[in-house]
Design a protein around this motif. Structure first.
Motif: not given
Length: 312
Positions: A7-14, A30-36, A108-113
């Motif tokens: 049941k642990l499903v996440f659509d963002t890293l946040l 605010k963005t579908d991209f993270t790096i750290h 996310s896939e949307s960020f890639l596209k």
């Protein structure tokens, strides 16, 4: 795998970090991209996550760190020089024993596209690979990737109005280097016997689903996403495997099966054309008639008159 873990499903890293109780200061919601650098996140070691299912891509660059991660039923060790990525839809977990410099990129896939390439999976089909084994590079080879992800990190922190475009272009270079080192000639057809099993399961599911439709047990026709979810696969990956292995797209398989079932019911039952349309998932009889004529060059009424013994 326990049902509660699934049941642990996440659509963002946040959302994932909030659930795990990890710091989120380095994440821009605010963005579908993270790096750290994971060193800034995992302040207490060792750390072990529960099993979860992310709906985003993750790229991990381990310059100095040690740990272990699982993807579905496979286990991998991470040592200095390791690079690996995971794609959406797979159950995974990870643990870290030591973290000095381990950079994580999620997107996310949307960020890639939107920011990398609109047809990203045509250019980089390995992104949809079912199982991606980690690679351990020499320090010299790893340094090429380090230069890229550090530059991406710099742009991510900069908050430039062109940040996403800059990151997108740098990420293209990163993907090209991954392709050059690991997946230059990648083709999902050569992943092994698993692809054949995927085709078998798809065909079996397709057949059973139309039996259920005809019997009135279900009323919604499966689409690509449904077949992909049934095997825990990305829809683009499933499409690629089916098309490569069978020579026909999933949409063609569905259309052919729909027409075959329609012909059978028109010939061998007294069910009205309106009811046939409903059983096959069409909201209106005229939609079904147009669909049937598109693939057979004849109307359901005329087909029944020519091939059946019972009129509607």
């Amino acid at each position: 795998m326990k049902e509660t873990e699934k049941k642990l499903v996440f659509d963002t890293l946040l959302k994932q970090y909030l659930h795990f109780g990890l710091p989120t200061d380095e994440i821009d919601e605010k963005t579908d991209f993270t790096i750290h650098n994971l060193k800034d996140i995992h302040l207490e070691l060792p750390f072990k996550s529960p099993v979860f299912r992310p709906n985003f891509f993750s790229f991990v660059f381990v310059k100095d760190g040690r740990g272990r991660y699982t993807t579905d039923d496979l286990n991998f060790d991470t040592v200095p020089g390791t690079i690996y990525f995971t794609n959406p839809g797979h159950y995974k977990s990870h643990e870290w024993f030591d973290v000095q410099e381990v950079y994580l990129i999620t997107l996310s896939e949307s960020f890639l596209k939107e920011n990398v390439h609109p047809n990203i999976f045509d250019e980089f089909p390995f992104l949809l690979a079912e199982t991606v084994h980690p690679r351990v590079l020499t320090p010299e080879a790893f340094a090429e990737f380090e230069q890229l992800y550090l530059q991406i990190n710099k742009e991510y922190i900069s908050r430039s109005p062109y940040r996403n475009r800059l990151i997108g272009n740098l990420f293209v270079v990163l993907l090209l280097k991954i392709k050059e080192y690991f997946w230059k000639d990648y083709n999902p057809i050569y992943e092994g016997n698993r692809s054949s099993q995927i085709v078998k399961i798809f065909k079996r599911t397709l057949e059973q689903h139309y039996r259920d439709l005809r019997a009135g047990k279900v009323h919604q026709v499966f689409r690509l996403q449904d077949y992909a979810d049934g095997q825990n696969l990305h829809p683009n990956y499933l499409s690629n495997v089916i098309k490569t292995k069978t020579g026909k797209s999933i949409s063609t398989w569905i259309a052919e099966k729909t027409i075959a079932e329609a012909k059978s019911m028109l010939q061998n039952s007294s069910v009205s054309i309106k009811e046939i349309a409903f059983l096959l998932g069409f909201s209106e009889a005229n939609h079904f008639s147009n669909y049937f004529k598109k693939y057979t060059d004849t109307s359901p009424v005329l087909y029944r008159k020519q091939h059946g013994t019972i009129t509607s």
